[in-house]
Design a protein around this motif. Sequence first.
Motif, PDB file in Angstrom:
ATOM      1  N   ALA A 147     -33.382 -45.191  38.525  1.00  0.00           N
ATOM      2  CA  ALA A 147     -33.869 -43.986  37.841  1.00  0.00           C
ATOM      3  C   ALA A 147     -33.631 -44.044  36.337  1.00  0.00           C
ATOM      4  O   ALA A 147     -34.522 -43.704  35.547  1.00  0.00           O
ATOM      5  N   ASP A 148     -32.460 -44.477  35.908  1.00  0.00           N
ATOM      6  CA  ASP A 148     -32.175 -44.529  34.476  1.00  0.00           C
ATOM      7  C   ASP A 148     -32.924 -45.658  33.773  1.00  0.00           C
ATOM      8  O   ASP A 148     -32.957 -45.725  32.548  1.00  0.00           O
ATOM      9  N   LEU A 149     -33.567 -46.522  34.549  1.00  0.00           N
ATOM     10  CA  LEU A 149     -34.342 -47.631  33.987  1.00  0.00           C
ATOM     11  C   LEU A 149     -35.841 -47.356  34.038  1.00  0.00           C
ATOM     12  O   LEU A 149     -36.648 -48.194  33.664  1.00  0.00           O
ATOM     13  N   GLY A 150     -36.229 -46.173  34.558  1.00  0.00           N
ATOM     14  CA  GLY A 150     -37.628 -45.781  34.534  1.00  0.00           C
ATOM     15  C   GLY A 150     -38.327 -45.720  35.876  1.00  0.00           C
ATOM     16  O   GLY A 150     -39.504 -45.363  35.945  1.00  0.00           O
ATOM     17  N   VAL A 151     -37.646 -46.084  36.965  1.00  0.00           N
ATOM     18  CA  VAL A 151     -38.253 -46.018  38.298  1.00  0.00           C
ATOM     19  C   VAL A 151     -37.493 -44.958  39.091  1.00  0.00           C
ATOM     20  O   VAL A 151     -36.401 -45.213  39.583  1.00  0.00           O
ATOM     21  N   ASP A 152     -38.083 -43.766  39.188  1.00  0.00           N
ATOM     22  CA  ASP A 152     -37.381 -42.694  39.890  1.00  0.00           C
ATOM     23  C   ASP A 152     -37.560 -42.822  41.400  1.00  0.00           C
ATOM     24  O   ASP A 152     -38.264 -43.701  41.893  1.00  0.00           O
ATOM     25  N   GLU A 153     -36.930 -41.922  42.132  1.00  0.00           N
ATOM     26  CA  GLU A 153     -36.929 -41.975  43.598  1.00  0.00           C
ATOM     27  C   GLU A 153     -38.334 -41.968  44.181  1.00  0.00           C
ATOM     28  O   GLU A 153     -38.661 -42.773  45.061  1.00  0.00           O
ATOM     29  N   LYS A 154     -39.182 -41.061  43.712  1.00  0.00           N
ATOM     30  CA  LYS A 154     -40.544 -40.970  44.262  1.00  0.00           C
ATOM     31  C   LYS A 154     -41.304 -42.271  44.047  1.00  0.00           C
ATOM     32  O   LYS A 154     -41.998 -42.750  44.943  1.00  0.00           O
ATOM     33  N   GLU A 155     -41.186 -42.831  42.859  1.00  0.00           N
ATOM     34  CA  GLU A 155     -41.879 -44.092  42.569  1.00  0.00           C
ATOM     35  C   GLU A 155     -41.344 -45.227  43.431  1.00  0.00           C
ATOM     36  O   GLU A 155     -42.110 -46.059  43.924  1.00  0.00           O
ATOM     37  N   LEU A 156     -40.045 -45.259  43.616  1.00  0.00           N
ATOM     38  CA  LEU A 156     -39.434 -46.310  44.426  1.00  0.00           C
ATOM     39  C   LEU A 156     -39.906 -46.229  45.869  1.00  0.00           C
ATOM     40  O   LEU A 156     -40.222 -47.244  46.495  1.00  0.00           O
ATOM     41  N   LEU A 157     -39.986 -45.022  46.407  1.00  0.00           N
ATOM     42  CA  LEU A 157     -40.377 -44.840  47.807  1.00  0.00           C
ATOM     43  C   LEU A 157     -41.836 -45.201  48.093  1.00  0.00           C
ATOM     44  O   LEU A 157     -42.164 -45.546  49.222  1.00  0.00           O
ATOM     45  N   ILE A 158     -42.701 -45.134  47.092  1.00  0.00           N
ATOM     46  CA  ILE A 158     -44.114 -45.430  47.342  1.00  0.00           C
ATOM     47  C   ILE A 158     -44.494 -46.870  46.995  1.00  0.00           C
ATOM     48  O   ILE A 158     -45.644 -47.259  47.193  1.00  0.00           O
ATOM     49  N   LEU A 159     -43.547 -47.660  46.528  1.00  0.00           N
ATOM     50  CA  LEU A 159     -43.859 -49.048  46.184  1.00  0.00           C
ATOM     51  C   LEU A 159     -44.288 -49.823  47.430  1.00  0.00           C
ATOM     52  O   LEU A 159     -43.682 -49.703  48.493  1.00  0.00           O
ATOM     53  N   ASP A 160     -45.313 -50.614  47.273  1.00  0.00           N
ATOM     54  CA  ASP A 160     -45.826 -51.465  48.337  1.00  0.00           C
ATOM     55  C   ASP A 160     -45.001 -52.752  48.367  1.00  0.00           C
ATOM     56  O   ASP A 160     -44.806 -53.389  47.331  1.00  0.00           O
ATOM     57  N   SER A 161     -44.526 -53.145  49.528  1.00  0.00           N
ATOM     58  CA  SER A 161     -43.687 -54.338  49.652  1.00  0.00           C
ATOM     59  C   SER A 161     -44.357 -55.588  49.106  1.00  0.00           C
ATOM     60  O   SER A 161     -43.684 -56.523  48.699  1.00  0.00           O
ATOM     61  N   ASN A 162     -45.681 -55.630  49.093  1.00  0.00           N
ATOM     62  CA  ASN A 162     -46.384 -56.816  48.590  1.00  0.00           C
ATOM     63  C   ASN A 162     -46.190 -57.036  47.105  1.00  0.00           C
ATOM     64  O   ASN A 162     -46.203 -58.169  46.647  1.00  0.00           O
ATOM     65  N   ASP A 163     -46.053 -55.965  46.327  1.00  0.00           N
ATOM     66  CA  ASP A 163     -46.024 -56.093  44.874  1.00  0.00           C
ATOM     67  C   ASP A 163     -44.888 -55.312  44.233  1.00  0.00           C
ATOM     68  O   ASP A 163     -44.886 -55.102  43.029  1.00  0.00           O
ATOM     69  N   ALA A 164     -43.926 -54.865  45.010  1.00  0.00           N
ATOM     70  CA  ALA A 164     -42.882 -53.979  44.509  1.00  0.00           C
ATOM     71  C   ALA A 164     -42.082 -54.592  43.365  1.00  0.00           C
ATOM     72  O   ALA A 164     -41.836 -53.939  42.350  1.00  0.00           O
ATOM     73  N   LEU A 165     -41.659 -55.832  43.516  1.00  0.00           N
ATOM     74  CA  LEU A 165     -40.825 -56.444  42.474  1.00  0.00           C
ATOM     75  C   LEU A 165     -41.586 -56.578  41.163  1.00  0.00           C
ATOM     76  O   LEU A 165     -41.014 -56.357  40.088  1.00  0.00           O
TER      77      LEU A 165
END
Length: 182
Positions: A147-165
Amino acid sequence: MYFAALLARTEDGWEASDTELDDVETLSDLADLAREASTEDDTVLVLIEQEDAWFGVVRVDGEDDPRIYVSDAAAAARSSYGEILLTDELLGREPGDDVPDLDSLDLDGTEDGEPENDSDDDDDVVGGAASGEAVLSGPIGDREILADLGVDEKELLILDSNDALNEIAEVLGAAEVLETVR
């Protein structure tokens, strides 16, 4: 196929290095590996993914305990690298317990205000391959890890495993350095 990389924050930005996890057997080993990548006790992220199945982020800030997020606990439980991340503490169980306290885990992936699925919880339980333990499918761990680096909880939860990193690295401003080790 697996991919693992270290992203170390420096004064000049992020530095990436690919890493072999063959000699890593525990979360402590992984945290030590991450700390070796940092010269100033800065933040180091260990990014791990199994293509199309799950991804995990381990954050090490100096000598603090590592923080962990795994996108799908059940998929990770079937992976030797995933099992490193799925510690007893993360799963909400005492060392030596065979089954986690399923009521204490928040693995359904619902966000605040969304209704939970009223289906039988047993449908979401998958046995761990190596240990025979039951692990719920879905995200587990520290959802505010980035979250403090710019990826909050909602964004993290919707990331697709194919391209998340790649998406995480993009937000961090580290996409180019991550791509060099991919």
